[in-house]
Design an enzyme around this catalytic site. Structure first.
Site, mmCIF file in Angstrom:
data_model
loop_
_atom_site.group_PDB
_atom_site.id
_atom_site.type_symbol
_atom_site.label_atom_id
_atom_site.label_comp_id
_atom_site.label_asym_id
_atom_site.label_seq_id
_atom_site.Cartn_x
_atom_site.Cartn_y
_atom_site.Cartn_z
ATOM 1 N N GLY A 1 -9.905 -0.173 2.557
ATOM 2 C CA GLY A 1 -10.092 -1.517 2.043
ATOM 3 C C GLY A 1 -10.540 -1.322 0.544
ATOM 4 O O GLY A 1 -11.286 -2.450 0.103
ATOM 5 N N SER A 2 -9.857 -0.603 -0.356
ATOM 6 C CA SER A 2 -10.105 -0.721 -1.756
ATOM 7 C C SER A 2 -9.434 -2.083 -2.372
ATOM 8 O O SER A 2 -10.213 -2.911 -3.074
ATOM 9 C CB SER A 2 -9.620 0.397 -2.530
ATOM 10 N N ASN A 3 -8.258 -2.477 -1.600
ATOM 11 C CA ASN A 3 -7.825 -3.867 -2.139
ATOM 12 C C ASN A 3 -8.420 -4.896 -1.624
ATOM 13 O O ASN A 3 -8.595 -5.922 -2.433
ATOM 14 C CB ASN A 3 -6.154 -3.736 -1.651
ATOM 15 N N MET B 1 -2.231 -1.469 8.794
ATOM 16 C CA MET B 1 -1.255 -0.558 9.500
ATOM 17 C C MET B 1 -0.685 -0.788 10.825
ATOM 18 O O MET B 1 -0.682 -0.116 11.882
ATOM 19 C CB MET B 1 -1.813 0.929 9.475
ATOM 20 N N ARG B 2 -0.113 -2.048 11.072
ATOM 21 C CA ARG B 2 0.466 -2.526 11.943
ATOM 22 C C ARG B 2 1.638 -3.188 11.816
ATOM 23 O O ARG B 2 1.807 -4.104 11.144
ATOM 24 C CB ARG B 2 -0.474 -3.684 13.083
ATOM 25 N N ASN C 1 2.642 -9.140 2.333
ATOM 26 C CA ASN C 1 1.901 -7.723 2.220
ATOM 27 C C ASN C 1 2.137 -6.922 0.964
ATOM 28 O O ASN C 1 3.053 -7.153 0.211
ATOM 29 C CB ASN C 1 2.914 -7.174 3.362
ATOM 30 N N HIS D 1 2.875 -3.172 -0.774
ATOM 31 C CA HIS D 1 3.375 -2.131 -0.175
ATOM 32 C C HIS D 1 3.496 -1.263 -1.429
ATOM 33 O O HIS D 1 4.012 -1.571 -2.435
ATOM 34 C CB HIS D 1 4.763 -2.480 0.246
HETATM 35 C C1 GRF Z 1 -2.227 0.676 -0.133
HETATM 36 O O1 GRF Z 1 -1.848 1.624 -0.742
HETATM 37 C C2 GRF Z 1 -1.264 -0.415 0.573
HETATM 38 O O2 GRF Z 1 -0.227 -0.538 -0.286
HETATM 39 C C3 GRF Z 1 -0.703 0.433 1.575
HETATM 40 O O3 GRF Z 1 -2.150 0.854 2.085
HETATM 41 C C4 GRF Z 1 -3.204 1.161 1.398
HETATM 42 C C5 GRF Z 1 -4.306 0.640 1.483
HETATM 43 O O4 GRF Z 1 -5.494 1.005 0.729
HETATM 44 N N1 GRF Z 1 -0.143 -0.289 2.532
HETATM 45 P P1 GRF Z 1 -6.761 0.281 0.735
HETATM 46 O O5 GRF Z 1 -7.134 0.251 2.258
HETATM 47 O O6 GRF Z 1 -6.495 -0.919 0.395
HETATM 48 O O7 GRF Z 1 -7.625 0.983 0.053
#
Ligand code: GRF
Length: 193
Positions: A15-17, A95-96, A110, A112
């Site tokens: 969940g860092s994003n 991740m689905r 999304n 990526h």
């Molecule tokens: C990110 O690298 C995103 O691009 C990929 O999964 C990772 C998620 O990281 N699809 P976080 O959970 O947001 O830290």
């Protein structure tokens, strides 16, 4: 009074994003808009759930293991999203693989960790690093029924230097994700300071 604009953020892990989007946008006003981040996870053990809680934000949990098929999970997910009625749906580490049940009813973007259309799928960082290319990167694209194949909205390159290890490259990718995704979100929502 500012109009509330909800951004649903779908995630499965760290969940860092999600955290980055919360810090940048949640409960903040941009001109006549106030942004609310609404997290949704498919995994009860996703560390991002606690992370969101530390900002006082509850995550809607739709555990995919409790559904007999991909389709029935997507039905529940779409219903939840439709209830929130968000302005934008962002997949950030979700991740689905979603079915047409999802893509026919929800417009989502999304994040990526590669320069699409190269290195689709779950191992993009490793494959990109091991490819022999001197650049990798990050892409934000629209979600359609193909895997990581929808319209590309924006991209950033990340250099792969001689001294980079997989871990240092991974760090650079995440840092770049944290720059690019909020920029695309702000642009799509037409947010002005
Ligand atoms: C990110 O690298 C995103 O691009 C990929 O999964 C990772 C998620 O990281 N699809 P976080 O959970 O947001 O830290």
């Amino acid at each position: 009074m500012a109009r509330t604009v909800t951004v649903a953020v779908l995630f499965s892990g760290r969940g860092s994003n999600l955290e980055n989007l919360i810090r940048r946008f949640h409960d903040k006003e941009f001109g006549d808009k106030r942004v609310v981040i609404a997290p949704i996870s498919n995994r009860p053990d996703a560390p991002g759930i606690e992370l969101a809680k530390s900002y006082g934000i509850d995550t809607a949990l739709i555990d995919h293991k409790r559904f007999p098929s991909r389709g029935s999970f997507d039905e529940a997910l779409v219903s939840n999203i439709e209830e929130i009625s968000p302005e934008l749906v962002v997949m950030a580490g979700f991740m689905r693989i979603v079915t047409e049940i999802f893509t026919s009813r929800v417009d989502a973007i999304n994040l990526h960790p590669s320069l699409l259309p190269l290195f689709k799928g779950a191992n993009a960082i490793e494959e990109s690093f091991g490819s022999g290319m001197r650049v990798g990167g990050v892409t934000v694209h629209r979600v359609d029924s193909t895997l990581d194949g929808g319209e590309i909205l924006d991209q950033r390159c990340v250099r792969i230097e001689e001294e980079d290890t997989l871990e240092s490259f991974r760090e650079k990718i995440h840092k770049t994700e944290h720059e690019l995704l909020p920029q695309v979100v702000a642009k799509l929502l037409r947010l002005t300071e």
